[in-house]
Design a protein around this motif. Structure first.
Motif: not given
Ligand code: ADP
Length: 197
Positions: A32, A52-53, A56, A59, A64, A86, A89, A128, A134, A145
């Protein structure tokens, strides 16, 4: 030490990665954070990622992998291991990581799964949101999410459980209690040195 932190949003991955990195010296790699840093550059890729992010959604894997794999390999070489926060996933990300682990002698020692009820996670994330602002800590995006976690990441928990490397931790407790429990469980498995435990 090669460790993966697997948890729904709000369970405390970042919090526990911070002290684990301090105690072991192994690099903390947060997918993330890497994505948010890339998004902050304003590049053409960053706009694609933010779509994407912001919703929620995950990606796509190829983006990634391109961002993360070189960082994981370099960090493991430089610090003697990795602490992944993270990532992976999805089961397909887990399979890709396993291939790389075998190719490069970076096999995962253990996978920590921090679990907590959805109501607790939502409350923490809203809290948070007030402090950090965020973009994806909005109530409807938080709910999405959590749904994405259940659909795409919960199978990863089963994948690692089947392989006998899963350490399941109740994350609905005070941070210090979780930390003591986790440290002990990692030491029991020989992942953390008993002296650090
Ligand atoms: P959280 O666990 O609180 O959702 P992260 O900071 O780990 O926060 O992730 C934020 C966002 O980044 C996710 O909602 C997704 O869009 C993207 N993301 C993070 N890690 C991955 C991953 N391994 N694969 C795909 N998307 C990811």
């Amino acid at each position: 030490m090669n460790l993966i932190m697997l948890a729904p949003p709000g369970a405390g991955k970042g919090t526990h990665c911070t002290w684990l990195t301090e105690e072991t010296g192994v690099a903390h790699i947060s997918s993330g954070d890497l994505l948010r840093a890339e998004i902050g550059t304003g590049s053409a890729l960053s706009r694609r990622l933010a779509e994407y992010t912001g919703r929620g959604d995950l990606v796509p894997d190829d983006l990634v992998f391109a961002l993360l794999i070189p960082v994981v390999v370099a960090a493991a070489r430089g610090t003697g291991g990795y602490l992944l926060d993270g990532f992976p996933r999805t089961v397909s990300q887990a399979c890709r990581l396993a291939e790389i682990g075998i190719e490069r002698d970076l096999v995962t020692d253990a996978v920590v799964y921090l679990r907590a009820p959805d109501a607790v996670l939502v409350e923490r994330l809203l809290d948070r949101a007030d402090r950090e602002g965020r973009a994806d800590d909005m109530p409807d995006v938080i709910r999405h999410r959590l749904a994405v976690f259940s659909a795409d990441t919960a199978p990863v928990v089963g994948y690692y459980r089947d392989r006998g490397v899963l350490i399941e931790i109740d994350a609905d407790r005070p941070v210090g209690v979780i930390r003591t429990d986790l440290r002990q469980r990692l030491a029991d498995r020989g992942v953390l040195a008993p002296s650090a435990a």
